[in-house]
Design a protein around this motif. Structure first.
Motif, PDB file in Angstrom:
ATOM      1  N   GLY A   4       0.560  -1.349   0.212  1.00 18.85           N
ATOM      2  CA  GLY A   4       0.173  -0.191   0.095  1.00 18.85           C
ATOM      3  C   GLY A   4       0.602   0.886  -0.171  1.00 18.85           C
ATOM      4  O   GLY A   4       0.762   2.199  -0.961  1.00 18.85           O
ATOM      5  N   LEU A   5       1.719   1.373   1.290  1.00 14.82           N
ATOM      6  CA  LEU A   5       2.587   2.581   0.995  1.00 14.82           C
ATOM      7  C   LEU A   5       3.718   2.638   0.357  1.00 14.82           C
ATOM      8  O   LEU A   5       4.054   3.531  -0.618  1.00 14.82           O
ATOM      9  N   GLY A   6       3.681   1.267  -0.530  1.00 10.33           N
ATOM     10  CA  GLY A   6       4.888   1.862  -1.512  1.00 10.33           C
ATOM     11  C   GLY A   6       4.506   2.061  -2.570  1.00 10.33           C
ATOM     12  O   GLY A   6       5.123   2.796  -3.463  1.00 10.33           O
ATOM     13  N   HIS A   7       2.818   1.876  -3.067  1.00  9.15           N
ATOM     14  CA  HIS A   7       2.845   3.099  -4.072  1.00  9.15           C
ATOM     15  C   HIS A   7       2.917   4.479  -3.887  1.00  9.15           C
ATOM     16  O   HIS A   7       3.279   5.199  -5.008  1.00  9.15           O
ATOM     17  N   LEU A   8       3.489   4.993  -2.602  1.00  2.65           N
ATOM     18  CA  LEU A   8       2.785   6.237  -2.487  1.00  2.65           C
ATOM     19  C   LEU A   8       4.629   6.824  -2.274  1.00  2.65           C
ATOM     20  O   LEU A   8       5.498   7.552  -2.464  1.00  2.65           O
ATOM     21  N   PHE A  43       9.794  -0.336  -2.509  1.00  2.00           N
ATOM     22  CA  PHE A  43       9.442  -0.494  -1.482  1.00  2.00           C
ATOM     23  C   PHE A  43       9.557  -2.016  -1.102  1.00  2.00           C
ATOM     24  O   PHE A  43       9.767  -1.422   0.108  1.00  2.00           O
ATOM     25  N   VAL A  44       8.853  -2.647  -1.806  1.00  2.00           N
ATOM     26  CA  VAL A  44       7.945  -3.300  -1.405  1.00  2.00           C
ATOM     27  C   VAL A  44       9.200  -4.909  -1.503  1.00  2.00           C
ATOM     28  O   VAL A  44       8.935  -5.135   0.296  1.00  2.00           O
ATOM     29  N   ALA A  45      10.178  -4.744  -2.191  1.00  4.30           N
ATOM     30  CA  ALA A  45      11.279  -5.551  -2.566  1.00  4.30           C
ATOM     31  C   ALA A  45      12.381  -4.796  -1.482  1.00  4.30           C
ATOM     32  O   ALA A  45      12.799  -5.884  -0.266  1.00  4.30           O
TER      33      ALA A  45
END
Length: 280
Positions: free
Chosen positions: A66-70, A84-86
């Motif tokens: 979720g936050l990774g898209h921002l 960010f997720v990686a």
């Protein structure tokens, strides 16, 4: 076994341990029975194990996805830009391992030691304090590994384990679990009441937040970078992140040595303390 003649006072004749239990001749060889005891107990408490897997997954999908898209791409090991997720997923794997090992080697050990008296009961058998210590730490590592393996399967399913080096993640999980389980059990032997466990949360929460879990180390002030670089969870995070992203070099051996030394030191203290408490 020697016989007792008529008219003599009956005495309890205890056969030599080495004859009745050959496996007991090697220190720690009875620890498998401690592991077996916990495995049987947790067959009826599988929801407790499942909850330990769910928490890091919630962090992964809420913050990582979720936050990774921002947030967008961040700087990973070696200066490479990664999603960010990686970046976050290997750190959450390290935290899940720490939490699994700490939970079983602190709260559960305290209950078994002070209230259930399970370790005292173990000493009524041919097992000794060394068996108790090794068996309990081994089980804590197994529990941490169960948390980690479940999390790794999710990471693999969403494409976050894409390099051959990721196969070594499980070895780092075992090493990390051993380090935290040994230190956790050693610390628990000094606990006087349940209130003392607030110190465990006081230590693990900053480790989780400030071990470069969600941000690269470079965003911290230099003095804080120095502190973080010497924290135990940071060692595991760096190892797991490097393996997951395929950024591997001789520098990672320092983190292996740190966690190994931490585990050996914790095992030494835990062994001495358990022996003192159980044989006093």
């Amino acid at each position: 076994m020697s016989s007792i003649r008529m008219g003599e006072t009956p005495l309890r004749v205890i056969p030599p341990v080495a004859v009745t239990r050959p496996w007991r001749s090697v220190a720690g060889s009875g620890s498998i029975h401690i592991i077996e005891r916990h495995a049987r107990a947790y067959r009826h408490m599988w929801l407790m194990l499942a909850s330990g897997v769910a928490e890091p997954l919630f962090y992964l999908f809420s913050l990582g996805v979720g936050l990774g898209h921002l947030v967008g791409p961040v700087t990973g090991p070696g200066g490479e830009k990664v999603t960010f997720v990686a970046f976050v997923a290997p750190a959450l794997l390290a935290n899940a391992t720490m939490q699994g090992a700490i939970t079983d080697s602190t709260f559960n050990v305290y209950f078994l030691l002070k209230f259930a008296k399970a370790y005292d009961a173990a000493l009524a058998t041919p097992m000794g304090p060394t068996d108790v210590t090794l068996g309990q730490i081994a089980w804590a590592v197994i529990r941490a590994a169960m948390y980690a393996v479940a999390f790794m399967l999710v990471m693999a399913a969403v494409g976050l384990l894409r390099t051959p080096w990721a196969a070594l993640e499980l070895a780092v999980v075992v090493l990390t679990g051993f380090a935290f389980a040994a230190v956790g059990m050693a610390a628990t032997t000094f606990m006087r009441s349940w209130q003392d466990f607030e110190y465990i949360t006081l230590l693990t929460m900053p480790l989780f937040l400030f071990s470069a879990t969600f941000y690269p180390l470079s965003v911290y002030p230099r003095w804080l970078q120095f502190v973080v670089e010497w924290t135990p969870l940071y060692q595991a995070v760096t190892l797991m992140r490097g393996l997951a992203l395929g950024v591997v070099g001789p520098g990672l051996l320092w983190h292996v040595a740190y966690l190994g030394a931490m585990g050996v030191a914790g095992l030494f203290v835990a062994g001495r303390r358990v022996r003192r408490l159980l044989l006093k």
